[in-house]
Motif scaffolding. Structure first.
Motif, mmCIF file in Angstrom:
data_model
loop_
_atom_site.group_PDB
_atom_site.id
_atom_site.type_symbol
_atom_site.label_atom_id
_atom_site.label_comp_id
_atom_site.label_asym_id
_atom_site.label_seq_id
_atom_site.Cartn_x
_atom_site.Cartn_y
_atom_site.Cartn_z
ATOM 1 N N THR A 1 34.275 -0.481 -23.807
ATOM 2 C CA THR A 1 34.476 0.938 -23.521
ATOM 3 C C THR A 1 33.211 1.559 -22.930
ATOM 4 O O THR A 1 33.273 2.313 -21.955
ATOM 5 C CB THR A 1 34.885 1.693 -24.804
ATOM 6 N N LEU A 2 32.064 1.226 -23.491
ATOM 7 C CA LEU A 2 30.795 1.717 -22.976
ATOM 8 C C LEU A 2 30.524 1.196 -21.561
ATOM 9 O O LEU A 2 30.051 1.938 -20.700
ATOM 10 C CB LEU A 2 29.666 1.311 -23.927
ATOM 11 N N LEU A 3 30.874 -0.059 -21.322
ATOM 12 C CA LEU A 3 30.720 -0.631 -19.972
ATOM 13 C C LEU A 3 31.611 0.095 -18.959
ATOM 14 O O LEU A 3 31.165 0.419 -17.848
ATOM 15 C CB LEU A 3 31.097 -2.115 -19.995
ATOM 16 N N ILE A 4 32.841 0.341 -19.325
ATOM 17 C CA ILE A 4 33.767 1.017 -18.421
ATOM 18 C C ILE A 4 33.284 2.439 -18.138
ATOM 19 O O ILE A 4 33.323 2.915 -16.997
ATOM 20 C CB ILE A 4 35.204 1.013 -18.990
ATOM 21 N N ARG A 5 32.788 3.112 -19.161
ATOM 22 C CA ARG A 5 32.253 4.466 -18.974
ATOM 23 C C ARG A 5 31.041 4.452 -18.035
ATOM 24 O O ARG A 5 30.911 5.299 -17.156
ATOM 25 C CB ARG A 5 31.855 5.068 -20.322
ATOM 26 N N CYS A 6 30.175 3.491 -18.236
ATOM 27 C CA CYS A 6 28.972 3.377 -17.394
ATOM 28 C C CYS A 6 29.366 3.070 -15.949
ATOM 29 O O CYS A 6 28.796 3.641 -15.011
ATOM 30 C CB CYS A 6 28.082 2.268 -17.941
ATOM 31 N N ALA A 7 30.343 2.210 -15.748
ATOM 32 C CA ALA A 7 30.807 1.890 -14.394
ATOM 33 C C ALA A 7 31.486 3.100 -13.748
ATOM 34 O O ALA A 7 31.317 3.360 -12.557
ATOM 35 C CB ALA A 7 31.765 0.699 -14.440
ATOM 36 N N TYR A 8 32.233 3.865 -14.543
ATOM 37 C CA TYR A 8 32.909 5.048 -14.034
ATOM 38 C C TYR A 8 31.906 6.100 -13.581
ATOM 39 O O TYR A 8 32.075 6.739 -12.537
ATOM 40 C CB TYR A 8 33.830 5.624 -15.108
ATOM 41 N N LYS A 9 30.834 6.275 -14.355
ATOM 42 C CA LYS A 9 29.822 7.266 -13.999
ATOM 43 C C LYS A 9 28.984 6.825 -12.810
ATOM 44 O O LYS A 9 28.308 7.642 -12.202
ATOM 45 C CB LYS A 9 28.931 7.547 -15.192
ATOM 46 N N ASN A 10 29.014 5.533 -12.491
ATOM 47 C CA ASN A 10 28.254 5.026 -11.350
ATOM 48 C C ASN A 10 28.938 5.455 -10.091
ATOM 49 O O ASN A 10 28.542 5.651 -9.062
ATOM 50 C CB ASN A 10 28.158 3.491 -11.442
ATOM 51 N N LEU B 1 27.950 -4.364 -13.441
ATOM 52 C CA LEU B 1 28.794 -3.733 -14.465
ATOM 53 C C LEU B 1 30.203 -4.330 -14.472
ATOM 54 O O LEU B 1 30.794 -4.526 -15.544
ATOM 55 C CB LEU B 1 28.846 -2.228 -14.251
ATOM 56 N N ILE B 2 30.731 -4.647 -13.303
ATOM 57 C CA ILE B 2 32.059 -5.268 -13.225
ATOM 58 C C ILE B 2 32.032 -6.663 -13.822
ATOM 59 O O ILE B 2 32.921 -7.042 -14.595
ATOM 60 C CB ILE B 2 32.560 -5.289 -11.761
ATOM 61 N N LEU B 3 31.004 -7.453 -13.481
ATOM 62 C CA LEU B 3 30.884 -8.802 -14.029
ATOM 63 C C LEU B 3 30.700 -8.766 -15.547
ATOM 64 O O LEU B 3 31.306 -9.569 -16.273
ATOM 65 C CB LEU B 3 29.726 -9.548 -13.370
#
Length: 130
Positions: free
Chosen positions: A121-130, A83-85
């Motif tokens: 934004t969706l990527l950041i949200r997904c990483a945050y929920k991880n 997700l970070i990459l």
């Protein structure tokens, strides 16, 4: 076999956002692979920005995100790294497109900027929920 299919369906439902992200990133990679003249400004960086390596990175990241989502994200650390990459790759793409809109006055790219900002934004949200 039915049990495996049910598990894949359950994993896909549980990781739906990550599945959407993976599909979109693969689609971006395929599009960039097909269009070798997408980036044109500044002319000195044209070859670097249209490099096939970046296209390959997008396709591989998207496939890895899809695979990990379907297998249930067994390794949270690997999922976080992916997700970070992916966030870094999309942010770089977004910066290049904004550069074209502002520097080369290519206003037609504004839709791509908006869509990539939504994907980021969706990527950041997904990483945050991880």
């Amino acid at each position: 076999m039915s049990k495996r299919l049910k598990q894949l369906t359950k994993n896909a439902d549980k990781n739906f956002n990550q599945m959407i992200i993976g599909v979109l990133i693969v689609a971006i990679g395929i599009f960039l692979w097909a269009d070798k003249n997408y980036f044109f400004w500044p002319p000195q960086l044209r070859l670097l920005m249209n490099s096939e390596w970046s296209d390959i990175v997008f396709i591989c990241l998207g496939i890895c995100l899809l695979f990990t989502a379907l297998t249930g994200n067994r390794s949270r650390k690997f999922q976080s790294i992916l997700l970070i990459l992916a966030s870094a790759a999309v942010a770089m793409l977004l910066a290049e497109q904004v550069w074209h809109v502002l520097g080369a006055h290519k206003v037609e790219m504004i839709m791509a900027v908006i869509l990539d900002a939504g994907l980021l934004t969706l990527l950041i949200r997904c990483a945050y929920k991880n």
